[in-house]
Design an enzyme around this catalytic site. Structure first.
Site, PDB file in Angstrom:
ATOM      1  N   SER A 152     -11.393  11.454 -19.976  1.00 38.45           N
ATOM      2  CA  SER A 152     -11.061  10.194 -19.323  1.00 38.45           C
ATOM      3  C   SER A 152     -12.376   9.501 -18.989  1.00 38.45           C
ATOM      4  CB  SER A 152     -10.217  10.474 -18.075  1.00 38.45           C
ATOM      5  OG  SER A 152      -9.854   9.277 -17.431  1.00 38.45           O
ATOM      6  N   TYR A 166     -10.456  -0.200 -22.708  1.00 42.40           N
ATOM      7  CA  TYR A 166     -10.969   1.178 -22.552  1.00 42.40           C
ATOM      8  C   TYR A 166     -10.439   1.808 -21.250  1.00 42.40           C
ATOM      9  CZ  TYR A 166     -14.713   4.742 -22.170  1.00 42.40           C
ATOM     10  OH  TYR A 166     -15.445   5.900 -22.037  1.00 42.40           O
ATOM     11  N   LYS A 170      -8.216   5.113 -20.844  1.00 39.07           N
ATOM     12  CA  LYS A 170      -8.754   6.265 -20.118  1.00 39.07           C
ATOM     13  C   LYS A 170      -7.880   6.641 -18.916  1.00 39.07           C
ATOM     14  CE  LYS A 170     -12.408   7.490 -22.458  1.00 39.07           C
ATOM     15  NZ  LYS A 170     -12.286   8.667 -23.334  1.00 39.07           N
TER      16      LYS A 170
HETATM   17  N1  NAD Z   1     -21.249   8.627 -22.204  1.00 37.12           N
HETATM   18  C1  NAD Z   1     -20.619   8.364 -21.075  1.00 37.12           C
HETATM   19  O1  NAD Z   1     -21.233   8.063 -20.022  1.00 37.12           O
HETATM   20  C2  NAD Z   1     -19.132   8.425 -21.011  1.00 37.12           C
HETATM   21  C3  NAD Z   1     -18.499   8.047 -19.831  1.00 37.12           C
HETATM   22  C4  NAD Z   1     -17.119   8.149 -19.741  1.00 37.12           C
HETATM   23  C5  NAD Z   1     -16.409   8.610 -20.821  1.00 37.12           C
HETATM   24  N2  NAD Z   1     -17.043   8.947 -21.979  1.00 37.12           N
HETATM   25  C6  NAD Z   1     -16.223   9.421 -23.092  1.00 37.12           C
HETATM   26  O2  NAD Z   1     -16.805  10.586 -23.640  1.00 37.12           O
HETATM   27  C7  NAD Z   1     -16.427  10.687 -25.006  1.00 37.12           C
HETATM   28  C8  NAD Z   1     -17.659  10.930 -25.865  1.00 37.12           C
HETATM   29  O3  NAD Z   1     -18.463   9.769 -25.833  1.00 37.12           O
HETATM   30  P1  NAD Z   1     -20.039   9.761 -26.064  1.00 37.12           P
HETATM   31  O4  NAD Z   1     -20.601   9.068 -24.895  1.00 37.12           O
HETATM   32  O5  NAD Z   1     -20.524  11.104 -26.437  1.00 37.12           O
HETATM   33  O6  NAD Z   1     -20.151   8.736 -27.296  1.00 37.12           O
HETATM   34  P2  NAD Z   1     -20.443   8.961 -28.858  1.00 37.12           P
HETATM   35  O7  NAD Z   1     -20.275   7.614 -29.504  1.00 37.12           O
HETATM   36  O8  NAD Z   1     -21.746   9.651 -29.046  1.00 37.12           O
HETATM   37  O9  NAD Z   1     -19.302   9.954 -29.314  1.00 37.12           O
HETATM   38  C9  NAD Z   1     -18.018   9.558 -29.708  1.00 37.12           C
HETATM   39  C10 NAD Z   1     -17.754  10.140 -31.082  1.00 37.12           C
HETATM   40  O10 NAD Z   1     -16.395   9.913 -31.440  1.00 37.12           O
HETATM   41  C11 NAD Z   1     -16.352   9.690 -32.838  1.00 37.12           C
HETATM   42  N3  NAD Z   1     -15.127   8.992 -33.192  1.00 37.12           N
HETATM   43  C12 NAD Z   1     -14.834   7.685 -32.989  1.00 37.12           C
HETATM   44  N4  NAD Z   1     -13.608   7.407 -33.462  1.00 37.12           N
HETATM   45  C13 NAD Z   1     -13.109   8.565 -33.969  1.00 37.12           C
HETATM   46  C14 NAD Z   1     -11.884   8.920 -34.591  1.00 37.12           C
HETATM   47  N5  NAD Z   1     -10.926   7.996 -34.780  1.00 37.12           N
HETATM   48  N6  NAD Z   1     -11.703  10.191 -34.982  1.00 37.12           N
HETATM   49  C15 NAD Z   1     -12.675  11.116 -34.806  1.00 37.12           C
HETATM   50  N7  NAD Z   1     -13.878  10.837 -34.241  1.00 37.12           N
HETATM   51  C16 NAD Z   1     -14.074   9.577 -33.827  1.00 37.12           C
HETATM   52  C17 NAD Z   1     -17.606   8.870 -33.121  1.00 37.12           C
HETATM   53  O11 NAD Z   1     -17.977   8.924 -34.488  1.00 37.12           O
HETATM   54  C18 NAD Z   1     -18.617   9.485 -32.165  1.00 37.12           C
HETATM   55  O12 NAD Z   1     -19.416  10.479 -32.808  1.00 37.12           O
HETATM   56  C19 NAD Z   1     -15.669   9.403 -25.327  1.00 37.12           C
HETATM   57  O13 NAD Z   1     -14.286   9.637 -25.224  1.00 37.12           O
HETATM   58  C20 NAD Z   1     -16.120   8.466 -24.247  1.00 37.12           C
HETATM   59  O14 NAD Z   1     -15.199   7.430 -24.016  1.00 37.12           O
HETATM   60  C21 NAD Z   1     -18.384   8.868 -22.110  1.00 37.12           C
END
Ligand code: NAD
Length: 285
Positions: A152, A166, A170
């Site tokens: 989330s 988003y 989430k």
């Molecule tokens: N980075 C943060 O601060 C943060 C905060 C809150 C939530 N999140 C959540 O954490 C998760 C990971 O994000 P991150 O920050 O590592 O970003 P990131 O972009 O590095 O990782 C997300 C990955 O998901 C893959 N992806 C996208 N669509 C896809 C699909 N349809 N099928 C399979 N893979 C797919 C992308 O290729 C990417 O490698 C996400 O759900 C994001 O919303 C991250």
């Protein structure tokens, strides 16, 4: 002895960022891992680069672990089933399912056109459903429990400017997970939501994220130990929890209901004026 010896995990969206760190941490504790990533751009466009998932799987295998790459999209039921089947076909079962794949298409609400809304809901909310359903079904049928960890965000749980698509997805994931946890209890399937904070390609151009020191202070690897804890027996029978996690901080998050006020007369029907008068008691602190 690793905390997850003999376990099989899958992590979606694991070609980089948080997912890659989760894979490395799970594999380090002995889990065999399916590394899923569609390999697209940050906004979900241009899928097809298989190298993201391959590189992470190779990294695990080179370090003596067991990993296989998978390139299906989480955003369809067929994709979700294929990802779960990759674990079952490749490693014989699935014990740990980490739904992590994500994209961003940020705009304020008036500019949030359907082409910005639908893909974000599809990858996050439908994607979490599409993978969790066959994962849950397999765990239930096997009868040996399992762990499902869904990603989330504070954007959904607290709100964030310019992220209505988003945030909706989430918040939906958190609600979905709470329901899943209740259904999972009798089958020993434990379910959690994370609201992570980390500097990744998803967040590196967001306001306030340009400070170089953040690379270490909110590195994505700081999130993964909680994933391992939840996936392992260290978390016992714990289930149905939501955690803020990032930058060294771990904190439970919860939806709370105030004591509020109860009208006993007039069949419980408040007048708007009475509600106005009692509002301080209705609100949380
Ligand atoms: N980075 C943060 O601060 C943060 C905060 C809150 C939530 N999140 C959540 O954490 C998760 C990971 O994000 P991150 O920050 O590592 O970003 P990131 O972009 O590095 O990782 C997300 C990955 O998901 C893959 N992806 C996208 N669509 C896809 C699909 N349809 N099928 C399979 N893979 C797919 C992308 O290729 C990417 O490698 C996400 O759900 C994001 O919303 C991250």
């Amino acid at each position: 002895m690793g905390l997850l010896d003999g376990k099989v995990a899958l992590v979606t969206g694991a070609g980089g960022g948080l997912g890659r760190e989760h894979v490395l941490a799970l594999a380090k504790e002995g889990a065999s891992v399916v590394v899923n990533d569609l390999g697209g751009a940050r906004d979900g466009s241009g899928a097809g680069s298989v190298s993201m998932a391959d590189l992470v799987a190779e990294e695990v295998n080179a370090a003596g672990g067991k990993a296989i790459a998978n390139y299906d999209s989480v955003a369809s039921v067929e994709g979700g089933e294929a990802i779960v089947n990759a674990a079952i076909d490749g490693f014989g079962k699935l014990d740990i399912c980490v739904n992590n794949a994500g994209i961003l298409r940020d705009k304020t609400i008036v500019k949030t056109t359907e082409d910005l809304w639908d893909p974000v809901i599809a990858v996050h909310l439908k994607g979490t459903y599409a993978v969790s359903r066959p994962a849950f079904a397999h765990m239930k049928e096997r009868g040996e429990g399992g762990v499902i960890i869904n990603t989330s965000s504070t954007s959904g749980l607290n709100g964030n400017f310019g992220q209505s698509n988003y945030g909706a997805a989430k918040a939906g994931i958190a609600g979905f997970t709470r329901c899943l946890a209740l259904e999972g209890k009798r089958h020993g399937i434990r379910c959690f939501s994370l609201a992570p904070v980390a500097l990744t390609r998803l967040t590196d151009d967001l306001p306030g994220m340009q400070d170089d020191s953040l690379k270490e202070r909110i590195a994505p690897g700081l999130v993964s130990p909680l994933v391992v804890f939840l996936a392992s027996e260290l978390s016992g029978e714990m289930t149905n929890k939501t955690f803020y996690v990032g930058g060294g901080r771990i904190a439970e998050m919860r939806v709370v209901t105030a004591d509020g006020v109860q009208k006993k007369d007039e069949g419980g029907l408040w007048s708007p004026e009475e509600i106005a008068a009692r509002m301080p008691e209705i609100l949380l602190d």
